[in-house]
Design an enzyme around this catalytic site. Sequence first.
Site: not given
Length: 526
Positions: A179, A473, A117, A470, A177, A106
């Site tokens: 999302g 990242y 993604s 993180y 984005g 996605t």
Amino acid sequence: MKLKTPYFFLILFFLVLSEDQVVSTNTNGDFLECVIHNSDNSTSISEVIYTQNNSSYTSVLQFSMNNLRFRSPSTPKPLFIITPVDESQIQTVVHCSKNHGIEIRTRSGGHDFEGLSYVSQLPFVILDLINLRSITIDTQSATAWVQAGATLRELYYAIAQNSRNLGFPGGVWYALGLGGHVSGGGYGAMRRKYGLAADNVIDAQFINVHGKILNRKTMGEDLFWAIRGGGGSSFGIILSWKIKLVPVPETVTVSTIARTLEQNLTKIIHKWQYVAPKIHKDLDIRVLMFSVIDPNTGNRTIRATFETLFLGGIDRLLQLMELEFPELGLKREDCTEMSWIESVVIGSSFTNGESPEILLKRTAMPKNSFKGKSDFATHPISVEGLEGLWEFYNDKIEAGMALLVLTPYGGKMDEIPESAIPFPHRLGSLYMIEYLVVWDGNETSPHISWIRSLYNYMASYVSDSPRAAYLNYNDLDLGVGATYAEASSSWGPKYFKINFNRLVKVKTLVDPSNFFKHEQSIPTSF
């Protein structure tokens, strides 16, 4: 079962055939037949499916592919790209992908550091949410509904069109984005005042592994907790967020001031470590550092840019800086008062004076190959440690164009418990460190080996047990693996600390077959 339209087979024929070449496997054709057959409008769904034979396939694939490392011919490509225009089309894709053994990746903004993604080693489709970008602002309740394919720039512009006194503590890179940004935590220049983007989510719409559309009430608090910082792609598909908008003053102050090693930068950075996480929460002082050529000497030096956002006027900012951080030498002429939305324009790397409308231009973003890593400093780095860091960044041959970003925490970030959402880096984290190396072309050596050596050097200066990282990242060097044993002994605790096991429990409950997965997705417990 939906009836086939008279045009069903004709649509399928044109989707899978091009210049007498047939899609190579039955699975591909069966998947397409399933999608079209189970759609309310087979003509409509066919218009948002791109096969590898489609003339627009490559441009659609690459438009939101922001790391050129993954544009090489050897990088696996999706069997299909689907750009849905409504939720029902997503439900159909989930149903047919499950039935035909095809993974879903996605994509909302395409800024995934490791390309997860839009790249998979197994047969996959990309569900690109670029068409789902609706934003509804309610100034009365200070809330907004924003679809997952909308970008930060579109959200910020929509907020400003409705109010000068509301904002949102999302990222400074305007093309992200919503999302993926929010589901990984999402930080911006107001995090010390209001926390993360994910801290300010109050509801969501979400499609689960069964294709059902859920909201906060129907998904339950455990899943709602997990998708706000635990990575939504491990659990299903984020459709939209309901976010809490935050108060911003009529006037904010922005300043940008540069210093080099020859201007006492090492001592300034050393002091910054003590000041930036403790100073008033209305002030953010982020540092961006590059290696540059000193025009006076011709030698390499480190140049640091101190970027500040202050939620107030110049006079109060100067008083605060003179009291807390006089070493930086901030002056009135370094500062500019403006509205919050104007600060967003500047923070998005546009020129001062550009109108907010520039945020709506969907021009191609600058793209390069890059590799990134992250750390969290839990104690100040010594002067000697900083000097060793400069040596790495002044190695221009291997570093290419390398960036070091120091992002201070403290303020609201210290006040939120580490288990409030999956993002755990709260009290005790002085600042986050981002390492980034950028280069032209697809070749990875020596740039990746350089950043790995830098990361090894920094081990004794940052958090440990675990060495934290993180999620947004993401870094496959931390480990990969589909099992709990693999994840719990490598990347899982680094991203999530004590929250990892709770994420595993949620995953096991809502997606026990582990359909939604990638190289660093939350595993099930078995």
